[in-house]
Design a protein around this motif. Structure first.
Motif, short mmCIF file in Angstrom:
data_model
loop_
_atom_site.label_atom_id
_atom_site.label_comp_id
_atom_site.label_asym_id
_atom_site.label_seq_id
_atom_site.Cartn_x
_atom_site.Cartn_y
_atom_site.Cartn_z
N ALA A 256 0.82 -1.22 0.00
CA ALA A 256 0.00 0.00 0.00
C ALA A 256 0.85 1.26 0.00
CB ALA A 256 -0.94 0.00 1.21
N SER A 257 2.02 1.21 0.60
CA SER A 257 2.85 2.42 0.69
C SER A 257 4.05 2.36 -0.26
CB SER A 257 3.33 2.61 2.12
OG SER A 257 4.14 1.54 2.51
N LYS A 258 3.97 1.50 -1.26
CA LYS A 258 5.09 1.32 -2.18
C LYS A 258 5.43 2.61 -2.93
CE LYS A 258 4.23 -1.39 -5.56
NZ LYS A 258 4.03 -2.53 -6.47
N GLU A 259 4.44 3.40 -3.29
CA GLU A 259 4.69 4.65 -4.02
C GLU A 259 5.40 5.68 -3.14
OE1 GLU A 259 4.06 5.24 -7.27
OE2 GLU A 259 3.48 3.13 -7.42
N ASP A 260 4.93 5.85 -1.92
CA ASP A 260 5.48 6.88 -1.02
C ASP A 260 6.79 6.45 -0.35
OD1 ASP A 260 3.22 8.34 -1.61
OD2 ASP A 260 2.15 7.64 0.17
#
Length: 109
Positions: free
Chosen positions: A52-56
């Motif tokens: 879920a936080s791969k982008e950030d």
């Protein structure tokens, strides 16, 4: 095939080092299965959080997720009376378990 083995070994290392897979103290298979089930659920949770936080946060690790949970989750205030009370309850439960095992002939001395 060799590339897959690295990720499997990394998952076991994370489970043992950060999620308590190697910290079980159980007497039977049922307890062991319960403990391993909880570790697997924790691994699934950390994996979902990492995805879920791969982008950030692309370098988020299992240890990072554990540290964040440790910081953000509320803890119950601890006082001496509460700790002693919980310890006495555990001791009473152990005494009942020992008496039951002796009565049922499951405990050998």
């Amino acid at each position: 095939m060799q590339g897959q083995r690295f990720w499997i070994e990394q998952a076991f290392a994370d489970a043992k080092g950060s999620l308590g897979m190697a910290q079980y103290e159980v007497r039977g298979w049922t307890g062991w299965h319960h403990h391993m089930t909880l570790v697997c659920m924790a691994m699934l949770f950390t994996l979902r959080e990492r995805i879920a936080s791969k982008e950030d946060t692309p370098l988020l690790s299992v240890r990072d997720v554990v540290d964040l949970l440790d910081f953000y989750l509320p803890r119950q205030p601890r006082d001496e009376a509460g700790v002693i009370s919980r310890m006495k309850r555990r001791h009473e439960a152990r005494e009942r378990d020992i008496a039951r095992r002796q009565r049922d002939g499951l405990l050998t001395e």
